[in-house]
Structure formats: C-alpha cells, structure tokens
Design a protein around this motif. Structure first.
Motif, PDB file in Angstrom:
ATOM      1  N   ILE A   1       4.434   8.303  65.558  1.00 42.94           N
ATOM      2  CA  ILE A   1       4.545   7.602  64.275  1.00 42.94           C
ATOM      3  C   ILE A   1       5.806   8.148  63.614  1.00 42.94           C
ATOM      4  CG2 ILE A   1       3.460   7.122  62.063  1.00 42.94           C
ATOM      5  CD1 ILE A   1       0.766   7.648  63.307  1.00 42.94           C
TER       6      ILE A   1
ATOM      7  N   SER B   1       7.092   5.560  58.200  1.00 43.46           N
ATOM      8  CA  SER B   1       5.920   4.716  58.373  1.00 43.46           C
ATOM      9  C   SER B   1       5.044   4.824  57.135  1.00 43.46           C
ATOM     10  CB  SER B   1       5.140   5.147  59.616  1.00 43.46           C
ATOM     11  OG  SER B   1       3.911   4.451  59.699  1.00 43.46           O
TER      12      SER B   1
ATOM     13  N   SER C   1      -6.019  -2.676  63.202  1.00 41.78           N
ATOM     14  CA  SER C   1      -4.763  -1.980  63.503  1.00 41.78           C
ATOM     15  C   SER C   1      -3.649  -2.952  63.880  1.00 41.78           C
ATOM     16  CB  SER C   1      -4.980  -0.970  64.634  1.00 41.78           C
ATOM     17  OG  SER C   1      -5.953  -0.016  64.285  1.00 41.78           O
ATOM     18  N   ALA C   2      -4.022  -4.054  64.542  1.00 41.07           N
ATOM     19  CA  ALA C   2      -3.015  -4.981  65.046  1.00 41.07           C
ATOM     20  C   ALA C   2      -2.297  -5.725  63.926  1.00 41.07           C
ATOM     21  CB  ALA C   2      -3.657  -5.984  66.002  1.00 41.07           C
TER      22      ALA C   2
ATOM     23  N   MET D   1       0.611   0.115  60.048  1.00 37.85           N
ATOM     24  CA  MET D   1       0.682   0.592  61.424  1.00 37.85           C
ATOM     25  C   MET D   1       1.974   0.110  62.080  1.00 37.85           C
ATOM     26  SD  MET D   1      -2.051   2.350  61.665  1.00 37.85           S
ATOM     27  CE  MET D   1      -2.213   2.635  63.426  1.00 37.85           C
ATOM     28  N   THR D   2       2.716   1.041  62.688  1.00 31.70           N
ATOM     29  CA  THR D   2       4.014   0.693  63.269  1.00 31.70           C
ATOM     30  C   THR D   2       4.158   1.094  64.733  1.00 31.70           C
ATOM     31  OG1 THR D   2       4.928   2.797  62.483  1.00 31.70           O
ATOM     32  CG2 THR D   2       5.144   0.892  61.016  1.00 31.70           C
ATOM     33  N   THR D   3       3.144   1.694  65.336  1.00 33.29           N
ATOM     34  CA  THR D   3       3.290   2.166  66.711  1.00 33.29           C
ATOM     35  C   THR D   3       3.217   0.996  67.690  1.00 33.29           C
ATOM     36  OG1 THR D   3       0.915   2.564  66.942  1.00 33.29           O
ATOM     37  CG2 THR D   3       2.245   4.372  66.116  1.00 33.29           C
TER      38      THR D   3
ATOM     39  N   ARG E   1      -0.470  -0.388  68.667  1.00 33.65           N
ATOM     40  CA  ARG E   1      -1.413  -0.855  67.652  1.00 33.65           C
ATOM     41  C   ARG E   1      -2.040  -2.192  67.994  1.00 33.65           C
ATOM     42  NH1 ARG E   1       0.720  -4.185  63.285  1.00 33.65           N
ATOM     43  NH2 ARG E   1       2.711  -5.092  63.903  1.00 33.65           N
TER      44      ARG E   1
ATOM     45  N   SER F   1     -10.128   1.119  62.689  1.00 32.73           N
ATOM     46  CA  SER F   1      -9.738   2.485  63.049  1.00 32.73           C
ATOM     47  C   SER F   1      -9.968   3.438  61.881  1.00 32.73           C
ATOM     48  CB  SER F   1      -8.252   2.526  63.458  1.00 32.73           C
ATOM     49  OG  SER F   1      -7.868   3.840  63.823  1.00 32.73           O
TER      50      SER F   1
ATOM     51  N   PRO G   1      -9.706   4.583  67.008  1.00 32.13           N
ATOM     52  CA  PRO G   1      -9.613   3.122  66.957  1.00 32.13           C
ATOM     53  C   PRO G   1     -10.645   2.453  67.863  1.00 32.13           C
ATOM     54  CG  PRO G   1      -7.920   3.993  68.399  1.00 32.13           C
ATOM     55  CD  PRO G   1      -8.664   5.183  67.849  1.00 32.13           C
TER      56      PRO G   1
END
Length: 533
Positions: free
Chosen positions: A256, A260, A277-278, A283-285, A288, A294, A312
């Motif tokens: 991360i 972020s 998460s999507a 969330m930037t990973t 995700r 999560s 998650p």
C-alpha cells in the motif's frame, strides 16, 4: 362470516401453540430462522414464504430464508432484493405489518424480477428482537377459497393476527439463538487466540509467528484470506505474511503506497472496515479486485504498532457484523501482545546465548590460552637445554612428557568448550542446582539419554559462586569425556555439599560415573573433584 373477521382464529389456536413451541426449540440461528419461515408459511396457509434478515447499519437485506421455493428457482431469481423498493422496501421503512390483497394492483409494488414465481396476495410482519427490527416475514399466495372481490384467496386480519403472535415469539427465539451463537463464536475466537498465543510462545521464528496469526484469524473469521502488513521504510505498508485457500504467493510483497487514503488510518492504528474492496475508493492495491467485505485491524501493544491484520472475504461474500468486528478486534489485540512477548522471549534467548559465549570465551582465555602459553615456555626451555647439552636424555624426556600432558589437558579444555557451545540456548538459571541441571540436560542431546543427578545437602546455600563456577567447568569436562568413550549408556552425577576432605575440613565433592569402555578395556569410569567450603 367476512374474511376480515377473526372467527377463523380459534380453530388454528392449537396450530399456533404448536408453532410457538417449535420456533423456540432450536438454538442454532440459521436452523431457527428456517424453522420460523416454514412454520409461518404453514400457519398462514401461504404457498410461498420468506424471512429477510435486515442489516441494522445499512438498512438492507443481508440473508433470505425461503419456503416453498426450490433451489433451482432461487438460483434463477438470482440476487437478493435490495430492501429499498417495492412492498419489501415499504415494510422496512414503515416497520409495521402490511396486508395486500393484490400485489399487482398496489401502487407501492415494484413488480417481480425475471424468473420469479407469479405471486398475488401478500402479508408482511416485522420480527423484533428487543426493540430492534431483526428482519421481516413475507408470505404470498394465500391457499384456499377465492375471495369474491379479489378473485383469488387473500390473507385476512386473522392471518395477520396469528403471524404477529408468531413473530413476537420468533423474536424471543431469535434473541436466544443469537446469544447462543455469539457465545459459541466468542468461545471459538478465545480458543483460537489461546492456540495462537501458545504457538507464538513456543519458539517460532518471526516469519512463522506472523503466518500463525494470519492463518488462525482467516479460519476464525471465515475469510477468503488472512494477511499481515507491516510498515515499510518508504512510509507504506507491505504484506509480509498471507494465508489463503490456495497459493498466497501473489499476495506476498503487495504494498500500500504512500498517499493511499486508507494508509493514514492504518499507520495511525485505527481499524478500517470495508464493504467491498473492489469498489471502495480507499483501496489502491492490485489485488483488491479479488475481494469483497474486509476488516483491517491494527496489531499494536503498549502504543507500539507492529502491523495490520487484514481479513478480506470473497467478492459477494457476506458482510462482517458488529459481533464479527468486535471479536476480530479483540483477537488482534491479543495476537499483538503475544507477538511482543514472543519477540521479547527471543531477545532474552539471544542475550542468554551471548552470555554463554562470553563465559566460554573467559574459560578459553583463563584455562586454554594460559596452558598453551605455559606449554610454549616449557618447550622453549627444553629446546635450549637440548642445544646446550647440559641435560640428560632422561631429564629431557620428563620435560617433553610434561609438555605432552599439558597439551592433552589443553585439548580436553577445548573439547569442553565445544561441548558447551553445542548445548541448546536457554536462560541461564540463577541457582547452582539449576545450572547443574541445565548442563546435564544439554548433555542429554549428545549422549542420547538423560544423565541422573543426585544432590546431597543444601548446595545452593553452601556452594559459593567461585567454587560453583569451577565445579561446572569440571562437570562439563567430565560429560564431554563420557561422550567420547564408547558404549556409554548411563552417566551418574553426584554433588555432595556435606563431604569432608582428608584433613577434616568441610568440602563439596563432584563425582561423575559412567559405564563406558576405557583404553585398558575395562568398563566404567569415575571422575572426582573436591573443593573446600
């Protein structure tokens, strides 16, 4: 009698009583909910029944239990109703019973999704647990004689009255089942936390310890993955341990980055709860998109942030409840404390090893180096005497023999030091008795058996520290010598703090006896060392 009247209640009172008893007989929550909807469907004479569980925070339906609809039909209908539109949405907003003779003619109806069975009459009743609306009962298609005005059988006020009684009792049953389920879940989390703590304090490496936390948490939370993140030197957070149902290799190393939106909360030790998460912008990973709901929980103890535990679930998985969040947060706090204690224990073990090495270095300097220097001087003297031809061969032979004896003793001391280095590291005991037992326990790993140890007298009180150190040196030497002899199957160590020297003085005596073969072919060797007290 009009269908709006209550005259049909009395014949169904036995059925109502049976239904009330039935809904209170099940403690497992999901089984209790399915039993409630089945009982309500039968009691009201409906073709279809459903019980929608309401999320009190979001106000939508999180689970739907049905009766009268087979699995194929449910799969064809697809997603759950959102709980915000149609008659279901109205019931959620108003939180009052609802009776509709014809769904298609009601302005509040939003119609049925494709693949859904056709339905006409409708009755809905809220189920309250204490003061909170837990969910709603939905019943459709009254079975029986057709109504003269509606053209089909419709639910009556009598049906509504019976269902309200049933819903009231169902609320009590659900409250009991929720308490039972919460207690069981809490018990599982406590057992998992205890197992995790035990594993961390039994000597795992730092990497294995983090993996243990991730795996235990994933299983307890019914998550798709359990990951531990730790701060990076660049100011981000990196996944350093991951547990999944399949290969977690693609998760390890995910970072991360700084900037972020979620990172500031994590580095500040704040928990983060995410519904999807999507799609969550925080969330930037790169991973995700694989996950849905999560929890990201701080691992901190005494104000020190060790990392973050993330749990998650899969895309489309059930969201975490308030109880889930509470139990997982408590687990994270205990796991963080266990990690700190495990790290402290490893530091103590390393310190004990360093202290052992320092002691062995002193032994080598005091005993081995000095003997080597003395032997060097003796050989140098012998060389000079031989060169001057003032000594007889017999005298030179005696000097060389003494030098050989010193070298043999030196070799023995080196072997003793090596033997001490091979012992397992552990905290050095404070008492003389404890140090003797530690030496013999370490010898057992090389000998293949545990030497027997016998003490006579109050050794801890009578043996002074300098004498105790020398005794331990002699003991290590005797155990090392026993290890070198062939056929040793038993070693007996005796320490007598009530012994006396030949002149009558009080003394401590160390005796080490083994049954190994000697160079002369005999069995059994005894080494004795005495020191005045």
């Amino acid at each position: 009698m009009s269908p709006e009247s209550g005259g049909s209640v009395a014949p169904r009172l036995p059925m109502l009583l049976k239904a009330v008893l039935n809904v209170g007989s099940e403690l497992e929550l999901h089984a209790a909910l399915q039993q409630i909807v089945d009982t309500a469907t039968e009691l009201a004479g409906a073709r279809y029944g459903a019980l929608g569980v309401v999320d009190p925070e979001r106000g939508d339906i999180t689970e739907l239990f049905t009766s009268g609809i087979d699995a194929e039909t449910r799969e064809r209908v697809g997603r759950l109703p959102d709980g915000r539109t149609g008659l279901i949405g109205h019931l959620l907003q108003e939180r009052r019973p609802l009776l509709v003779p014809d769904m298609s003619a009601d302005v509040r109806s939003a119609g049925l999704p494709p693949g859904h069975p056709a339905m006409k009459s409708f009755v809905g009743v809220p189920i309250r647990v204490h003061t909170e609306v837990f969910g709603n009962l939905y019943l459709t298609d009254k079975q029986g004689e057709a109504d003269a005005t509606a053209g089909a059988a419709a639910f009556t006020t009598d049906d509504l009255a019976l269902l309200r009684v049933l819903a009231s009792q169902a609320g009590i049953a659900i409250g009991n089942a929720r308490l039972y389920e919460t207690a069981r879940r809490r018990e599982r989390w406590i057992e998992g936390a205890a197992a995790c703590t035990t594993a961390l304090l039994t000597g795992e490496s730092a990497e294995d310890a983090l993996m243990t936390v991730a795996e235990q948490a994933r299983i307890l939370a019914d998550a798709s993955a359990g990951v531990v993140l730790q701060p990076t030197p660049e100011g981000g957070m990196e996944i350093v341990a991951a547990s999944t149902h399949d290969d977690p290799a693609d998760l390890i190393g995910t970072v991360i980055e700084r900037g972020s939106p979620v990172l500031e909360q994590l580095l500040g030790g704040e928990p983060v709860f995410i519904e999807d998460s999507a799609t969550d912008e925080r969330m930037t990973t790169r991973v995700r998109a694989r996950f849905g709901p999560s929890m990201m929980l701080p691992l901190q103890s005494g104000g020190k942030l060790i990392g973050t535990l993330a749990l998650p679930r899969r895309r489309g998985g059930p969201p975490y409840s308030a109880v889930d969040r509470l139990l997982a947060s408590q687990f994270a706090s205990q796991a963080a404390l266990a990690l700190v204690l495990a790290d402290s224990r490893q530091d103590r073990e390393r310190l004990a090893v360093f202290e052992d090495r320092d002691r062995i270095a002193r032994d080598l300097h005091d005993l081995v180096v000095q003997r080597l220097f003395a032997t060097e001087m003796m050989l140098e003297s012998t060389r000079r005497r031989a060169a001057s031809a003032t000594e007889t061969p017999k005298d030179l032979d005696e000097l060389l023999g003494a030098a050989v004896d010193e070298l043999d003793s030196t070799i023995q001391e080196v072997r003793t030091a090596i033997f001490a280095l091979q012992q397992p590291p552990a905290d050095v005991p404070a008492t003389f008795r404890g140090r003797v037992l530690r030496e013999t326990a370490g010898a057992a790993t090389l000998l293949g058996f545990q030497p027997s140890v016998h003490f006579t007298g109050a050794v801890d009180a009578l043996v002074p520290e300098p004498v105790g150190r020398q005794l331990l040196t002699e003991l290590r030497g005797a155990l090392a010598a026993a290890h070198r002899r062939a056929g040793v199957t038993s070693v007996r160590v005796e320490i007598d703090a009530k012994a006396r020297l030949a002149d009558g003085r009080e003394a401590v005596r160390l005796t080490v006896t083994d049954d190994g073969a000697t160079e002369a072919g005999r069995r059994g060797t005894t080494a004795t060392w005495e020191a005045p007290l």
